[in-house]
Design a protein around this motif. Structure first.
Motif, PDB file in Angstrom:
ATOM      1  N   VAL A 150     -54.683 -43.110  35.199  1.00  0.00           N
ATOM      2  CA  VAL A 150     -55.478 -42.531  36.285  1.00  0.00           C
ATOM      3  C   VAL A 150     -54.882 -42.957  37.620  1.00  0.00           C
ATOM      4  O   VAL A 150     -54.667 -44.152  37.854  1.00  0.00           O
ATOM      5  CB  VAL A 150     -56.946 -43.019  36.213  1.00  0.00           C
ATOM      6  N   LYS A 151     -54.624 -41.983  38.483  1.00  0.00           N
ATOM      7  CA  LYS A 151     -54.104 -42.274  39.827  1.00  0.00           C
ATOM      8  C   LYS A 151     -55.260 -42.487  40.793  1.00  0.00           C
ATOM      9  O   LYS A 151     -56.310 -41.872  40.672  1.00  0.00           O
ATOM     10  CB  LYS A 151     -53.270 -41.099  40.346  1.00  0.00           C
ATOM     11  N   GLY A 152     -55.010 -43.338  41.751  1.00  0.00           N
ATOM     12  CA  GLY A 152     -55.948 -43.528  42.848  1.00  0.00           C
ATOM     13  C   GLY A 152     -57.012 -44.570  42.585  1.00  0.00           C
ATOM     14  O   GLY A 152     -57.264 -44.964  41.460  1.00  0.00           O
ATOM     15  N   ASP A 153     -57.631 -45.013  43.668  1.00  0.00           N
ATOM     16  CA  ASP A 153     -58.727 -45.964  43.613  1.00  0.00           C
ATOM     17  C   ASP A 153     -60.030 -45.168  43.654  1.00  0.00           C
ATOM     18  O   ASP A 153     -60.199 -44.295  44.494  1.00  0.00           O
ATOM     19  CB  ASP A 153     -58.654 -46.921  44.813  1.00  0.00           C
ATOM     20  N   HIS A 154     -60.932 -45.442  42.750  1.00  0.00           N
ATOM     21  CA  HIS A 154     -62.170 -44.672  42.623  1.00  0.00           C
ATOM     22  C   HIS A 154     -63.383 -45.571  42.862  1.00  0.00           C
ATOM     23  O   HIS A 154     -64.345 -45.557  42.102  1.00  0.00           O
ATOM     24  CB  HIS A 154     -62.222 -44.007  41.241  1.00  0.00           C
ATOM     25  N   GLU A 155     -63.324 -46.332  43.965  1.00  0.00           N
ATOM     26  CA  GLU A 155     -64.359 -47.312  44.274  1.00  0.00           C
ATOM     27  C   GLU A 155     -65.723 -46.669  44.498  1.00  0.00           C
ATOM     28  O   GLU A 155     -66.747 -47.205  44.089  1.00  0.00           O
ATOM     29  CB  GLU A 155     -63.975 -48.121  45.516  1.00  0.00           C
ATOM     30  N   GLU A 156     -65.767 -45.523  45.129  1.00  0.00           N
ATOM     31  CA  GLU A 156     -67.039 -44.873  45.458  1.00  0.00           C
ATOM     32  C   GLU A 156     -67.489 -43.893  44.372  1.00  0.00           C
ATOM     33  O   GLU A 156     -68.259 -42.986  44.644  1.00  0.00           O
ATOM     34  CB  GLU A 156     -66.911 -44.142  46.803  1.00  0.00           C
ATOM     35  N   GLU A 157     -67.002 -44.106  43.151  1.00  0.00           N
ATOM     36  CA  GLU A 157     -67.314 -43.187  42.077  1.00  0.00           C
ATOM     37  C   GLU A 157     -67.833 -43.931  40.850  1.00  0.00           C
ATOM     38  O   GLU A 157     -67.520 -45.098  40.647  1.00  0.00           O
ATOM     39  CB  GLU A 157     -66.065 -42.387  41.703  1.00  0.00           C
ATOM     40  N   LEU A 158     -68.611 -43.239  40.049  1.00  0.00           N
ATOM     41  CA  LEU A 158     -69.038 -43.753  38.753  1.00  0.00           C
ATOM     42  C   LEU A 158     -68.122 -43.140  37.710  1.00  0.00           C
ATOM     43  O   LEU A 158     -68.039 -41.912  37.603  1.00  0.00           O
ATOM     44  CB  LEU A 158     -70.493 -43.362  38.475  1.00  0.00           C
ATOM     45  N   CYS A 159     -67.442 -43.979  36.952  1.00  0.00           N
ATOM     46  CA  CYS A 159     -66.500 -43.495  35.953  1.00  0.00           C
ATOM     47  C   CYS A 159     -66.946 -43.951  34.569  1.00  0.00           C
ATOM     48  O   CYS A 159     -67.410 -45.075  34.404  1.00  0.00           O
ATOM     49  CB  CYS A 159     -65.096 -44.032  36.239  1.00  0.00           C
ATOM     50  N   GLN A 160     -66.786 -43.052  33.591  1.00  0.00           N
ATOM     51  CA  GLN A 160     -67.151 -43.404  32.222  1.00  0.00           C
ATOM     52  C   GLN A 160     -66.316 -42.631  31.222  1.00  0.00           C
ATOM     53  O   GLN A 160     -65.809 -41.560  31.514  1.00  0.00           O
ATOM     54  CB  GLN A 160     -68.637 -43.180  31.966  1.00  0.00           C
ATOM     55  N   VAL A 161     -66.183 -43.245  30.046  1.00  0.00           N
ATOM     56  CA  VAL A 161     -65.466 -42.616  28.935  1.00  0.00           C
ATOM     57  C   VAL A 161     -66.513 -42.207  27.905  1.00  0.00           C
ATOM     58  O   VAL A 161     -67.368 -43.011  27.525  1.00  0.00           O
ATOM     59  CB  VAL A 161     -64.449 -43.587  28.308  1.00  0.00           C
ATOM     60  N   THR A 162     -66.458 -40.944  27.470  1.00  0.00           N
ATOM     61  CA  THR A 162     -67.417 -40.427  26.499  1.00  0.00           C
ATOM     62  C   THR A 162     -66.684 -39.825  25.297  1.00  0.00           C
ATOM     63  O   THR A 162     -65.558 -39.347  25.426  1.00  0.00           O
ATOM     64  CB  THR A 162     -68.309 -39.337  27.119  1.00  0.00           C
TER      65      THR A 162
END
Length: 168
Positions: free
Chosen positions: A87-99
């Motif tokens: 994954v590229k980039g910083d995703h600090e302001e995001e909710l990330c999950q694997v499903t």
């Protein structure tokens, strides 16, 4: 002679700093995790667990405020049941999950519908959270086996677990 050495040294420092910027300029993360067949319907790995080759998972990040999807990537597990997603980039302001998406095993392809069971693993994809490694390990994802294996009662008993909680 002294000024020539200074110029050469300064040129070396500038080149070295440029190389550091090139290698550290782009943020990326390696998300990895395992997908297993939950042969005992307990939502965790046991001695009877098998790992699934060819299972598909999805990483999705959403903006915390707008709920807009910012990234969506799929991956497939290898022979050990492990997947890798870059994954590229910083995703600090995001909710990330694997499903989980799908399992290749027709006897082990159900996703739990229990409202108390979380079928997704949240994961932080930011360097601003105190984690220095670029590798992010997601919690294992399990598909339910159609029929619970007969040896599960004994395995769970050995672990001190019953269908209703801890063994007294």
């Amino acid at each position: 002679m002294h000024s020539t050495n200074s110029i050469v040294f300064l040129a070396f420092v500038i080149c070295f700093l440029s190389l550091i910027h090139l290698t550290h300029g782009e943020t990326y993360f390696n998300v990895k995790g395992k997908v297993y067949c939950d042969t005992c319907h307990v939502q965790f790995i046991t001695k009877a667990t098998t790992f699934l080759q060819g299972a598909k998972v999805q990483l999705e990040c959403k903006n915390k405020e707008t709920n807009e999807i910012t990234i969506r990537k799929e991956a497939e597990t290898d022979e050990s049941g492990e997947y890798h997603i870059k994954v590229k980039g910083d995703h600090e302001e995001e909710l990330c999950q694997v499903t989980p998406i799908s399992s290749p095993d027709p006897e082990c392809n159900k996703i739990s519908q229990d409202p108390f069971v979380k079928n997704a693993g949240q994961i932080s994809l930011s360097h601003h959270k105190g984690i220095t490694s670029k590798t992010r390990n997601a919690n294992p994802i399990g598909f339910l086996k159609e029929t619970v294996l007969p040896q599960c009662s004994e395995i769970l008993s050995q672990m001190g677990v019953t269908a209703y909680g801890l063994v007294p």
